[in-house]
Design a protein around this motif. Structure first.
Motif: not given
Length: 135
Positions: A41-48, A62-63
């Motif tokens: 559900x995450x893209x590279x660089x997404x914050x969480x 970051x993911x």
């Protein structure tokens, strides 16, 4: 930037929060509860927000969903989300305070007051010997 509560949550499996509580900065993909928060559900660089199974806030990260180390902690203070100006100000204040404690003779100097290689060596030695203060 979106409000911190709007950041997606990366939920950890039960008891997988121990390393982060001890100060580690990496989240491994096998520690993530992929049933509740699938990495796809995450893209590279997404914050969480990283949260424990008991919903305890562990930090902002970051993911990178396609890596073994799937998240890297950026900050542990819920009041200072990544991208927030107050985080930058806070981190600079912590850095200046650390510099004043470690190298008091350089406190009012724009440079560290000595040969650059010596100051670089001292700062690296200090980071190895002393844990950085938590924000």
């Amino acid at each position: 930037m979106s409000h911190p509560t709007e950041l997606p949550i990366l939920r950890l499996k039960r008891d997988e929060d121990r390393r982060l509580s001890a100060g580690h900065l990496w989240v491994f993909s096998n520690e993530v509860n992929t049933t509740e928060t699938p990495l796809t559900a995450f893209k590279a660089g997404d914050l969480c927000q990283v949260r424990s199974q008991r919903d305890k806030f562990m930090g902002y990260a970051y993911v990178n969903p396609s890596a073994l180390i799937c998240a890297r902690i950026l900050g542990r203070d819920e009041r200072h989300p990544p991208g927030d100006k107050s985080l930058l100000v806070h981190r600079l204040q912590v850095a200046l305070s650390l510099r004043a404690r470690v190298l008091p003779q350089c406190q009012n100097s724009p440079s560290l007051g000595g040969p650059p290689y010596l100051c670089h060596f001292l700062m690296r030695w200090i980071r190895i010997r002393r844990p950085m203060p938590r924000s």
